[in-house]
Design an enzyme around this catalytic site. Structure first.
Site: not given
Ligand code: ADE
Length: 245
Positions: A11, A78, A187-188, A211
């Site tokens: 990234e 996501g 996640m951050e 996703d």
């Molecule tokens: N970053 C990208 N896709 C993710 C997902 N499905 N869950 C958590 N962090 C992500």
């Protein structure tokens, strides 16, 4: 001076390359985190790869908080919102830790340091990122079309963060049921938000959707990361810096 943060090498790599094209980078390691002092779009910046997860992001943001006047976090997420699909960009208006639950001490999701569950972003930095997202979406139309994305869209709204990669339909549905207005999960972001809110540092977060946080997430995420995460993050950041200059 602004800090630019991304969790993963993929990234951040195109941002680092753009900075290298503008001049020399000076690296410094603080508490195990590499800070790259650089010039980007003619401005002094610090680039930092936080690593994945809230602790890593909070550590990086804490180190940066005493050194910069604002932080921008970019990367992938996501999609949770019904219309939030791979190739879209979610620009956070607020962030929340979906796995933070200290009941009965505080209400669910409330971050004790900040006193609220939802942490608002800085409007000025966020407007710059949102403007840059328009350019980034149109510039990558061809690569996106190769991945089957026809009409990349920009969504402002709630991003939620937790220490889990969400890769099941049940997992993402649970988050949707509990937080119906959440547009994206990563996640951050909320960790950077908490540190910045506590330190009084303005911050903004923009995430490209890689996703749908379901059973296909692992495959979609890997393909997306390899093909477009890096140039997308670069264009978001360069575009924002130009707007801010
Ligand atoms: N970053 C990208 N896709 C993710 C997902 N499905 N869950 C958590 N962090 C992500």
């Amino acid at each position: 001076m602004l800090a630019i943060i991304a969790a993963l090498e993929e990234e951040l790599s195109a941002i680092v390359a753009a900075a290298q094209a503008e001049g020399e980078l000076r690296s410094e390691i603080v508490a195990g985190v590499t800070l790259m002092h650089a010039t980007l779009a003619g401005q002094q910046v610090v680039l930092a790869r936080s690593g994945v997860g809230k602790v890593a992001a909070a550590t990086t943001a804490t180190i940066l908080a005493e050194r910069v006047s604002g932080m921008i976090l970019v990367g992938t997420a996501g999609g949770l919102g019904a219309a939030v699909n791979p190739g879209d960009v979610v620009v956070a208006t607020e962030l929340l830790q979906h796995d933070l639950d200290a009941r009965p001490l505080w209400d669910r999701w409330v971050s004790p340091v900040v006193g609220t569950a939802r942490i608002p972003v800085d409007a000025y930095l966020t407007a710059a990122l949102a403007a840059a997202a328009v350019g980034a979406c149109s510039r990558h139309r061809n690569e996106l079309a190769e991945l089957g994305v026809e009409n990349p869209t920009i969504h402002p709204g709630l991003i939620i963060s937790g220490d889990v990669f969400v890769a099941t339909a049940q997992g993402s549905q649970r988050l949707r049921d509990e937080l119906p207005d959440a547009l994206a999960v990563e996640m951050e972001g909320a960790a950077v938000a908490q540190v910045c809110a506590a330190a009084g540092v303005p911050f903004a977060v923009a995430r490209t959707i890689s996703d749908r946080a379901d059973h296909d997430a692992t495959v979609d995420f890997t393909v997306f990361l390899r093909k477009i995460a890096a140039p997308y993050a670069r264009d978001l950041v360069l575009g924002a810096l130009r707007v801010l200059s």
